[in-house]
Scaffold this motif. Sequence first.
Motif, PDB file in Angstrom:
ATOM      1  N   UNK A 227     -40.019  52.468  65.525  1.00  0.00           N
ATOM      2  CA  UNK A 227     -39.334  51.746  66.593  1.00  0.00           C
ATOM      3  C   UNK A 227     -38.445  52.707  67.363  1.00  0.00           C
ATOM      4  N   UNK A 228     -38.566  52.678  68.683  1.00  0.00           N
ATOM      5  CA  UNK A 228     -37.699  53.477  69.541  1.00  0.00           C
ATOM      6  C   UNK A 228     -36.870  52.546  70.403  1.00  0.00           C
ATOM      7  N   UNK A 229     -35.565  52.688  70.298  1.00  0.00           N
ATOM      8  CA  UNK A 229     -34.694  51.860  71.111  1.00  0.00           C
ATOM      9  C   UNK A 229     -33.490  51.369  70.330  1.00  0.00           C
ATOM     10  N   UNK A 230     -32.663  50.530  70.952  1.00  0.00           N
ATOM     11  CA  UNK A 230     -31.430  50.051  70.327  1.00  0.00           C
ATOM     12  C   UNK A 230     -31.690  49.258  69.049  1.00  0.00           C
ATOM     13  N   UNK A 231     -30.740  49.344  68.134  1.00  0.00           N
ATOM     14  CA  UNK A 231     -30.849  48.564  66.900  1.00  0.00           C
ATOM     15  C   UNK A 231     -30.861  47.065  67.181  1.00  0.00           C
ATOM     16  N   UNK A 232     -30.303  46.659  68.309  1.00  0.00           N
ATOM     17  CA  UNK A 232     -30.286  45.237  68.670  1.00  0.00           C
ATOM     18  C   UNK A 232     -31.689  44.670  68.842  1.00  0.00           C
ATOM     19  N   UNK A 233     -32.685  45.538  69.075  1.00  0.00           N
ATOM     20  CA  UNK A 233     -34.066  45.085  69.272  1.00  0.00           C
ATOM     21  C   UNK A 233     -34.818  44.855  67.959  1.00  0.00           C
ATOM     22  N   UNK A 234     -34.258  45.279  66.846  1.00  0.00           N
ATOM     23  CA  UNK A 234     -35.015  45.344  65.594  1.00  0.00           C
ATOM     24  C   UNK A 234     -35.553  43.990  65.152  1.00  0.00           C
ATOM     25  N   UNK A 235     -34.785  42.936  65.384  1.00  0.00           N
ATOM     26  CA  UNK A 235     -35.224  41.612  64.952  1.00  0.00           C
ATOM     27  C   UNK A 235     -36.562  41.249  65.607  1.00  0.00           C
ATOM     28  N   UNK A 236     -36.706  41.611  66.877  1.00  0.00           N
ATOM     29  CA  UNK A 236     -37.963  41.348  67.588  1.00  0.00           C
ATOM     30  C   UNK A 236     -39.113  42.142  66.960  1.00  0.00           C
ATOM     31  N   UNK A 237     -38.830  43.378  66.547  1.00  0.00           N
ATOM     32  CA  UNK A 237     -39.866  44.203  65.925  1.00  0.00           C
ATOM     33  C   UNK A 237     -40.331  43.588  64.612  1.00  0.00           C
ATOM     34  N   UNK A 265     -29.200  59.967  64.807  1.00  0.00           N
ATOM     35  CA  UNK A 265     -27.855  59.448  64.595  1.00  0.00           C
ATOM     36  C   UNK A 265     -27.322  58.797  65.864  1.00  0.00           C
ATOM     37  N   UNK A 266     -26.832  57.550  65.785  1.00  0.00           N
ATOM     38  CA  UNK A 266     -26.311  56.886  66.989  1.00  0.00           C
ATOM     39  C   UNK A 266     -25.108  57.589  67.588  1.00  0.00           C
ATOM     40  N   UNK A 267     -24.500  58.501  66.844  1.00  0.00           N
ATOM     41  CA  UNK A 267     -23.401  59.291  67.406  1.00  0.00           C
ATOM     42  C   UNK A 267     -23.916  60.420  68.301  1.00  0.00           C
ATOM     43  N   UNK A 268     -25.196  60.794  68.100  1.00  0.00           N
ATOM     44  CA  UNK A 268     -25.733  61.970  68.785  1.00  0.00           C
ATOM     45  C   UNK A 268     -26.654  61.647  69.952  1.00  0.00           C
ATOM     46  N   UNK A 269     -27.273  60.467  69.948  1.00  0.00           N
ATOM     47  CA  UNK A 269     -28.243  60.120  70.992  1.00  0.00           C
ATOM     48  C   UNK A 269     -27.903  58.754  71.568  1.00  0.00           C
ATOM     49  N   UNK A 270     -28.303  58.474  72.819  1.00  0.00           N
ATOM     50  CA  UNK A 270     -28.065  57.143  73.393  1.00  0.00           C
ATOM     51  C   UNK A 270     -28.920  56.094  72.699  1.00  0.00           C
ATOM     52  N   UNK A 271     -28.530  54.817  72.770  1.00  0.00           N
ATOM     53  CA  UNK A 271     -29.281  53.755  72.081  1.00  0.00           C
ATOM     54  C   UNK A 271     -30.765  53.726  72.433  1.00  0.00           C
ATOM     55  N   UNK A 272     -31.110  54.059  73.670  1.00  0.00           N
ATOM     56  CA  UNK A 272     -32.516  54.016  74.079  1.00  0.00           C
ATOM     57  C   UNK A 272     -33.364  55.076  73.399  1.00  0.00           C
ATOM     58  N   UNK A 273     -32.733  56.092  72.774  1.00  0.00           N
ATOM     59  CA  UNK A 273     -33.463  57.178  72.117  1.00  0.00           C
ATOM     60  C   UNK A 273     -33.433  57.079  70.597  1.00  0.00           C
ATOM     61  N   UNK A 274     -32.851  56.024  70.051  1.00  0.00           N
ATOM     62  CA  UNK A 274     -32.788  55.877  68.599  1.00  0.00           C
ATOM     63  C   UNK A 274     -34.193  55.664  68.024  1.00  0.00           C
ATOM     64  N   UNK A 275     -34.493  56.348  66.935  1.00  0.00           N
ATOM     65  CA  UNK A 275     -35.790  56.232  66.249  1.00  0.00           C
ATOM     66  C   UNK A 275     -35.582  55.666  64.849  1.00  0.00           C
ATOM     67  N   UNK A 276     -36.321  54.620  64.532  1.00  0.00           N
ATOM     68  CA  UNK A 276     -36.207  53.957  63.243  1.00  0.00           C
ATOM     69  C   UNK A 276     -37.598  53.664  62.704  1.00  0.00           C
ATOM     70  N   UNK A 277     -37.825  53.983  61.434  1.00  0.00           N
ATOM     71  CA  UNK A 277     -39.071  53.601  60.746  1.00  0.00           C
ATOM     72  C   UNK A 277     -38.794  52.352  59.915  1.00  0.00           C
ATOM     73  N   UNK A 278     -39.437  51.243  60.290  1.00  0.00           N
ATOM     74  CA  UNK A 278     -39.323  49.977  59.541  1.00  0.00           C
ATOM     75  C   UNK A 278     -40.445  49.952  58.522  1.00  0.00           C
ATOM     76  N   UNK A 279     -40.099  49.784  57.246  1.00  0.00           N
ATOM     77  CA  UNK A 279     -41.083  49.835  56.161  1.00  0.00           C
ATOM     78  C   UNK A 279     -41.346  48.419  55.610  1.00  0.00           C
ATOM     79  N   UNK A 280     -42.598  47.988  55.686  1.00  0.00           N
ATOM     80  CA  UNK A 280     -43.029  46.695  55.138  1.00  0.00           C
ATOM     81  C   UNK A 280     -43.914  46.964  53.904  1.00  0.00           C
ATOM     82  N   UNK A 281     -43.533  46.484  52.710  1.00  0.00           N
ATOM     83  CA  UNK A 281     -44.300  46.780  51.492  1.00  0.00           C
ATOM     84  C   UNK A 281     -45.603  45.992  51.449  1.00  0.00           C
ATOM     85  N   UNK A 282     -46.704  46.685  51.123  1.00  0.00           N
ATOM     86  CA  UNK A 282     -48.021  46.068  51.078  1.00  0.00           C
ATOM     87  C   UNK A 282     -48.589  46.075  49.664  1.00  0.00           C
ATOM     88  N   UNK A 283     -49.316  44.995  49.337  1.00  0.00           N
ATOM     89  CA  UNK A 283     -49.965  44.922  48.031  1.00  0.00           C
ATOM     90  C   UNK A 283     -51.198  45.809  48.020  1.00  0.00           C
TER      91      UNK A 283
END
Length: 283
Positions: A227-237, A265-283
């Motif tokens: 996911x690239x973008x603000x943490x506020x978007x995560x729920x939609x992802x 780090x949100x201290x180092x980059x603007x919210x639009x450049x934040x990178x997050x890997x969301x991990x969903x566990x699979x069977x």
Amino acid sequence: MNGETAWALYEHRLRRVSAYIHDHLDEELDMDRLADIACMSSYHWHRIYRAVHGETLAATVKRLRLHHAAGDIVRTGLSVGEIAKRSGYPNLQSFNRIFKSVYGMPPAQYRKEGSHKAFDPSPNGKTAAMFDVTLRKIEPIQLLGVPHVGSYMHISQAFETLFGTLYARGLAKPTMRMIGVYLDDPDIVPAEKLRSVACVTTDGDIAAAAPFERRVLDGGEYAVLRHKGPYADMHKAYQWLYAEWLPASGRQLRDSVMFEEYLNNPRDVPPTELLTDIHMPLA
């Protein structure tokens, strides 16, 4: 007073200031008042805070206020004026100007056209955009964390405590990865009861003395959404992963927790450049 004793005092003072900031973001925060809470002169305290957290107190307050405001814009029907007031801004004009300088567009436009809109379904009920999802096998991961109870949008307070304590105790390492573990479904559990843990990876060589606790992430296969973008978007992802990607994949969920790895780090980059890997566990 030796160095170890001095840093122990700083650690507790950092926690007091962090807690006060998070509890009073909708108020005007006087920097001298925060120094008083830290029981140090303003001259020295601001330098210690910046040395530990990597940003000034003013930068922390601005970042947190805009983070919470973006969450309200994405997830509520509150007017922009109400959100500005809840975020501690004296007037709508200053809020619009500061929000645009960080998020690239004014709040009203962000609500209509921000990065979270990419996850909205088109008229046929499906999201038109494609997202970067990979399958990844991982080994168990040892974590050191600080628990948080309350809105996931406010887990930043636990991260402040986590990193402030690590630095004050001289335990921070550049190899540590930043992980957020989320234990409840925010669509079911009331926000004030949501449980999460702000974590860093560890080799197990750090004592889990308060406020720390140990956790282990299960190894196995995960679907990972970049996911690239603000943490506020995560729920939609998350909604897109569950509603669209999972049924189309033909895979089943494994009884394990979801987690996020924060790649910058949100201290180092603007919210639009934040990178997050969301991990969903699979069977």
